[in-house]
Design an enzyme around this catalytic site. Structure first.
Site, mmCIF file in Angstrom:
data_model
loop_
_atom_site.group_PDB
_atom_site.id
_atom_site.type_symbol
_atom_site.label_atom_id
_atom_site.label_comp_id
_atom_site.label_asym_id
_atom_site.label_seq_id
_atom_site.Cartn_x
_atom_site.Cartn_y
_atom_site.Cartn_z
ATOM 1 N N GLY A 1 0.822 -1.213 0.000
ATOM 2 C CA GLY A 1 0.000 0.000 0.000
ATOM 3 C C GLY A 1 0.847 1.250 0.000
ATOM 4 O O GLY A 1 2.011 1.250 -0.425
ATOM 5 N N ASP B 1 3.327 4.083 0.724
ATOM 6 C CA ASP B 1 4.609 4.142 1.435
ATOM 7 C C ASP B 1 4.441 5.101 2.617
ATOM 8 O O ASP B 1 4.336 6.321 2.436
ATOM 9 C CB ASP B 1 5.710 4.636 0.481
ATOM 10 N N LEU B 2 4.382 4.533 3.817
ATOM 11 C CA LEU B 2 4.086 5.342 4.998
ATOM 12 C C LEU B 2 5.256 6.247 5.369
ATOM 13 O O LEU B 2 5.046 7.328 5.920
ATOM 14 C CB LEU B 2 3.693 4.430 6.167
ATOM 15 N N HIS C 1 -6.672 7.547 -7.506
ATOM 16 C CA HIS C 1 -7.917 7.569 -8.278
ATOM 17 C C HIS C 1 -7.628 7.463 -9.771
ATOM 18 O O HIS C 1 -8.326 6.756 -10.502
ATOM 19 C CB HIS C 1 -8.711 8.850 -7.990
ATOM 20 N N ASP D 1 -9.550 3.047 1.236
ATOM 21 C CA ASP D 1 -9.607 3.982 0.110
ATOM 22 C C ASP D 1 -9.176 3.261 -1.160
ATOM 23 O O ASP D 1 -9.233 2.027 -1.224
ATOM 24 C CB ASP D 1 -8.768 5.252 0.394
HETATM 25 C C1 LHQ Z 1 6.786 -0.503 4.378
HETATM 26 C C2 LHQ Z 1 5.395 -0.557 4.219
HETATM 27 C C3 LHQ Z 1 4.706 0.630 3.855
HETATM 28 C C4 LHQ Z 1 6.755 1.726 3.884
HETATM 29 C C5 LHQ Z 1 6.067 -2.513 4.731
HETATM 30 N N1 LHQ Z 1 5.425 1.749 3.707
HETATM 31 N N2 LHQ Z 1 7.452 0.631 4.213
HETATM 32 C C6 LHQ Z 1 -3.343 6.499 1.004
HETATM 33 C C7 LHQ Z 1 -3.012 7.870 0.941
HETATM 34 C C8 LHQ Z 1 -2.208 8.504 1.879
HETATM 35 C C9 LHQ Z 1 -1.879 8.150 3.073
HETATM 36 C C10 LHQ Z 1 -2.018 6.915 3.692
HETATM 37 O O1 LHQ Z 1 -2.545 5.814 3.090
HETATM 38 C C11 LHQ Z 1 -3.153 5.616 1.955
HETATM 39 C C12 LHQ Z 1 -3.612 4.291 1.701
HETATM 40 C C13 LHQ Z 1 -2.911 3.171 2.383
HETATM 41 O O2 LHQ Z 1 -2.379 2.340 1.712
HETATM 42 S S1 LHQ Z 1 -2.967 3.129 4.082
HETATM 43 C C14 LHQ Z 1 -2.201 1.600 4.464
HETATM 44 C C15 LHQ Z 1 -0.731 1.629 4.281
HETATM 45 N N3 LHQ Z 1 -0.183 0.331 4.481
HETATM 46 C C16 LHQ Z 1 -0.051 -0.229 5.686
HETATM 47 O O3 LHQ Z 1 -0.434 0.291 6.706
HETATM 48 C C17 LHQ Z 1 0.660 -1.565 5.720
HETATM 49 C C18 LHQ Z 1 1.967 -1.452 6.449
HETATM 50 N N4 LHQ Z 1 2.658 -2.705 6.405
HETATM 51 C C19 LHQ Z 1 2.327 -3.772 7.164
HETATM 52 O O4 LHQ Z 1 1.395 -3.765 7.922
HETATM 53 C C20 LHQ Z 1 3.179 -4.983 7.020
HETATM 54 O O5 LHQ Z 1 4.414 -4.607 6.451
HETATM 55 C C21 LHQ Z 1 2.547 -6.072 6.139
HETATM 56 C C22 LHQ Z 1 1.321 -6.675 6.851
HETATM 57 C C23 LHQ Z 1 2.128 -5.529 4.776
HETATM 58 C C24 LHQ Z 1 3.586 -7.192 5.901
HETATM 59 O O6 LHQ Z 1 4.131 -7.582 7.152
HETATM 60 P P1 LHQ Z 1 5.504 -8.417 7.199
HETATM 61 O O7 LHQ Z 1 5.421 -9.520 6.225
HETATM 62 O O8 LHQ Z 1 5.739 -8.753 8.619
HETATM 63 O O9 LHQ Z 1 6.640 -7.422 6.647
HETATM 64 P P2 LHQ Z 1 7.333 -6.203 7.408
HETATM 65 O O10 LHQ Z 1 6.337 -5.432 8.193
HETATM 66 O O11 LHQ Z 1 8.556 -6.708 8.126
HETATM 67 O O12 LHQ Z 1 7.777 -5.277 6.159
HETATM 68 C C25 LHQ Z 1 8.977 -5.536 5.418
HETATM 69 C C26 LHQ Z 1 9.652 -4.212 5.134
HETATM 70 O O13 LHQ Z 1 8.754 -3.407 4.323
HETATM 71 C C27 LHQ Z 1 9.888 -3.413 6.403
HETATM 72 O O14 LHQ Z 1 11.080 -2.677 6.234
HETATM 73 P P3 LHQ Z 1 12.438 -3.111 6.990
HETATM 74 O O15 LHQ Z 1 13.425 -2.073 6.612
HETATM 75 O O16 LHQ Z 1 12.125 -3.155 8.444
HETATM 76 O O17 LHQ Z 1 12.759 -4.475 6.441
HETATM 77 C C28 LHQ Z 1 8.720 -2.450 6.425
HETATM 78 O O18 LHQ Z 1 8.982 -1.261 7.147
HETATM 79 C C29 LHQ Z 1 8.534 -2.164 4.967
HETATM 80 N N5 LHQ Z 1 7.149 -1.752 4.685
HETATM 81 N N6 LHQ Z 1 4.973 -1.828 4.447
HETATM 82 N N7 LHQ Z 1 3.373 0.640 3.636
#
Ligand code: LHQ
Length: 261
Positions: A64, A66-67, A88, A143
């Site tokens: 999704g 990039d936070l 969109h 969204d």
């Molecule tokens: C990430 C991310 C990520 C950056 C993993 N960003 N680095 C629209 C408009 C504007 C504002 C806000 O939002 C939106 C729409 C949206 O999409 S809101 C939702 C945004 N996405 C999320 O909240 C998901 C965040 N990620 C997670 O919950 C987990 O990473 C998932 C469940 C996808 C996968 O979990 P795991 O398999 O345990 O992987 P991980 O968490 O260890 O992630 C691997 C790497 O990827 C890690 O980096 P690192 O340097 O520690 O290896 C994460 O920081 C990075 N990453 N998602 N969205």
């Protein structure tokens, strides 16, 4: 055009767009959104492209938005404007593309990555793929089209459940709920996707495109309007070379050779 955040390949009528920021599980930054829009539009302009595959590199499909990129923008960042200018356009380009899009969901599809996955037309999930409406974990609402797609595909009760719990929906459950068309074990995943893509690319893609248009339009239409619209589109399909070829091939008891026009 060469891309920074996606890979683009075109072979035998199949264009493959690969989200390519594997270190973030293919999180969308502005460049990736822009490049995806460009790549899908390019597919729409090119008659050689008869089917598009969208997939992710590494172990994720897309995590999704990039936070980190959002946080770096500070308090002045307008999410509404970001959605309108970015996601969109991407979602509407995909839905409006009159070619079948195969979503090859190789791993987790979270947040807006889930919305983009649902904007594909035929979804093939790897066994380890999952869908996570991660939004509520960060205090947001679904969204990127999810409020539109998800209740239509799996019903409102399940859609709302996924939104408020933000629990992972595994590939098998996604299949049972009708969110994906097929689940493939990892060792057969590429071959399964390739077989779908080749089959679609060899089909009557004009008719496939008009079908997509008719079905998308029908959501907003009365029965009378839907009947009128399908008759209108069928007039076009009925004048196509593919229709003529299909009938001829049937009568000659041979496989049709469709040209997509
Ligand atoms: C990430 C991310 C990520 C950056 C993993 N960003 N680095 C629209 C408009 C504007 C504002 C806000 O939002 C939106 C729409 C949206 O999409 S809101 C939702 C945004 N996405 C999320 O909240 C998901 C965040 N990620 C997670 O919950 C987990 O990473 C998932 C469940 C996808 C996968 O979990 P795991 O398999 O345990 O992987 P991980 O968490 O260890 O992630 C691997 C790497 O990827 C890690 O980096 P690192 O340097 O520690 O290896 C994460 O920081 C990075 N990453 N998602 N969205």
């Amino acid at each position: 055009m060469s891309y920074e955040t996606i890979l683009f390949d075109q072979t035998d009528g199949v264009a493959t767009i690969t989200l390519n920021r594997p270190e973030t599980l293919n999180a969308f930054n502005d460049t990736m959104i822009r490049e995806c829009i460009d790549a899908f539009k390019r597919c729409g302009r090119d008659p050689q492209v008869r089917c598009v595959v969208l997939t992710g590199s590494g172990r994720g499909f897309s995590s999704g938005q990039d936070l980190a990129a959002v946080q770096a923008r500070g308090q002045e960042f307008s999410i509404g404007e970001h959605l309108r200018q970015g996601y969109h356009r991407l979602i509407k380009t995909m839905v409006g593309l009159e070619r079948p899009i195969v979503g090859a969901i190789n791993g987790v599809a979270a947040g807006a990555g889930c919305g983009v996955a649902l904007a594909t037309d035929i979804r093939i999930a790897a066994e380890k793929a999952s869908f996570v409406l991660a939004f509520s974990r960060v205090g947001l609402i679904p969204d990127s089209g999810l409020n539109w797609f998800l209740p239509r595909i799996i019903g409102q009760a399940r859609a709302y459940q996924l939104a408020v719990t933000a629990e992972k929906l595994g590939a098998q459950q996604a299949l049972e709920w009708g969110l994906v068309n097929q689940v493939a074990p990892m060792e057969k995943f590429q071959a399964t996707v390739a077989s779908w893509a080749q089959r679609l690319a060899q089909g009557p893609v004009l008719a496939y495109g008009l079908t997509k248009r008719a079905m998308n339009r029908a959501w907003e239409q009365s029965l009378d309007q839907a009947l009128a619209y399908e008759a209108y589109l069928q007039e076009t399909a009925g004048r196509s070379l593919d229709h003529r070829e299909g009938v001829q091939a049937f009568l000659e008891k041979r496989a049709p050779r469709f040209v997509g026009a």
